[in-house]
Write an enzyme that holds these catalytic residues in place. Sequence first.
Site: not given
Length: 545
Positions: A205, A211, A266-267, A352, A383, A511
Site C-alpha cells: 500500500k 521485506e 491487509g488480511r 492478528e 497421521h 520490525k
Amino acid sequence: MLMSKTESYEKLKNHFNFLKGVHLRELFAEDADRFERFSIRWEQFLFDYSKNLITSESLDLLVGLAREANLSQKIEAQFKGEKINITENRAVLHTALRNRSDEPVYFEGVDVMPGIRKVLEQMQLFTNNIHSGKLRSYTDKTFTDVVNIGIGGSDLGPKMVCSALKKYAYGKINIHFVSNVDATDIEETLRKLNPETTLFVIASKTFTTWETLTNANTAKSWFLNSGASKADIAKHFVALSTNHKACNEFGIPNENMFEFWDWVGGRFSLWSAIGLPIALYIGFDNFEEMLNGVYKMDTHFRNTPFEQNIPVLMALLGVWYVNFWEFDSHAVIPYDQYLERFSEFLQQLDMESNGKRVSRDGVELDYATGPVIWGTIGTNSQHSFFQLMHQGTATIPADFIAFAQSLNPTAEHHNILMSNFFAQTEAMMMGKNADEVKLELSAANLSESEINKLLPHKLFPGNKPTNTLLIDKLTPETLGMLIAIYEHKVFVQGAIWDVNSYDQWGVELGKQLAKSIYPELDNKVKTESHDGSTNGLINHYNSIR
C-alpha cells in the site's frame, strides 16, 4: 463494555458448571432431533454444530451475550463505514469491495462505490489484455508467469485462493508468490523463470514495506541484468499501491498502479486490487464469481437472526470454549487438497485480528481472547496430530470442512476421503469407552490379563467438540462464501471481547528493532547496545561473517 461485566457472562459461568460433567453421547441420546435442531442449510452449505458441548439453553445464553455486546449495532457500524478501527481512526470497509448491489456505501459522506468499480474495471481490462496478448513483454512475447511480491495479507490471501481455485485457472499463466525476505524465496522463484515472459505484481500500500521492497528490488535487478532496459520496467512491473511517487521512481507508471484504500485492512484485502494476481490466474469472470459469493454471505451475516446466522454461531461457540471451557486453541481441518493453505490463511486472519490484551478503551482484559488457530488438510492430519486430539490431555475444538462433489472424481478416492471425514467427527464426539474396548479385544481372542494391560491405552474419552461445514462443491462462489464466514466470525468474536480487531501493533515492535539492528550487522565494532543475549548473538554472527 467488558464481557466479564455482563449479566450473560455470569449466567454462562453458572451454566458451564452444570454442563461440564455432561458427555456429548448423553446429549445425542437424550435428543433424537439434535442434528436438526443444531444445523443450518443455507445456499450450498450445510453447517452442522450439533457435535458441540451445548444445549438450547447454552445457545440462548450465548445469543444473549451477543446482544449485550450490542452486536447488531456493531455490525451496522462496520457496514456503514464508521471508524471502528479507533487506534488508527479508520473505517473498515472490506465489505464494500464486494458490494454487488446498487446501494451506495458512504465514508465521510462520500459514496466509495464508484471508486471501487473503477478499480475493478481497471483490473478487468488489465487481466483481459494480458490474457489476450494485447499487453506484451518488452520483446513482444505473451506473458507466461506472474510473480506476486508481497507479505502478510498481500501474500497469504491471494496465495491461498490461487491454490484453492487451481482447477479454475486460466491455463496459460503460471502464478508464483514471494513473501519471505530470506533470499532463498526470491532466488528459487526467479531461477525457474524467463525474464522476457514474466510479469511482477508488487503489493504494498505504501510502497515502503521493507521485506516487499527488498524482494522487488532484487527482482528488478534480475530483470535488468537479463538485458532489459529501465524503460522496459514499465511493461513488466505493476504496483498495488497508493504511493505514486515511490512507484514512479521504481519505474512503474501511474497507469500500472492499482489503488486501494486505508479502510482496507491487509488480511481482509484479497477482494481489492490485492486480488489482481487471483484475477490473472483464474480470469476476471471467476474473480467476480468469488465476489458474488462473498456478497451473499455478507447479506446472510447482516440480515439473519443470530440463532440462524452461521458466522455468529461459529463465533459464539468459539467464545464459549475460550472463555468458559478454557480451550486455548482451535483446529481447522479441510478435507480437500485444494484448501491446503486455508488454515495458514486463517492464522493471520484470526490471530492478528484478535490477539489483543486490552479493550477498545485501553483497559487490560480479565479474560482470554483469540485462540491459537492451526491445522492442515485431511487425511494427512489424521497421521500427524490427530493422536493428540483423540487421546491427548488437551481438548481442541475443530472445524471440519469438505465438499460433497469432487473436482477430481477418480475411482473411489472421494468416497474414501469422505468416509474418513465423517468418521473423524463421530470419533471425536463418541470416543470409545471401557466396555467397547473390552468387547473389541475379546473378539480378538486376547486373554483377560492382556485385555487389562491394553485397556487404558485403547480408551478414547471422546466429548471433543467439532463443527462440520459440508459444501456442495468447491467453486469460486462457494470459496468466497467460506472465506467470508471466517472473516465475520473473527469480527463477532472481537466485538464480544471488546477488542479492536483491525489494528496490529504487535507486528510493529520486531520490525522497529530489526531496523535498529540492521546497521550493526556489518560493523567490525563489538555491539553492546542491547541485552546480553542479543549482543552475544549479533557479535557471534558478525565474527562468522
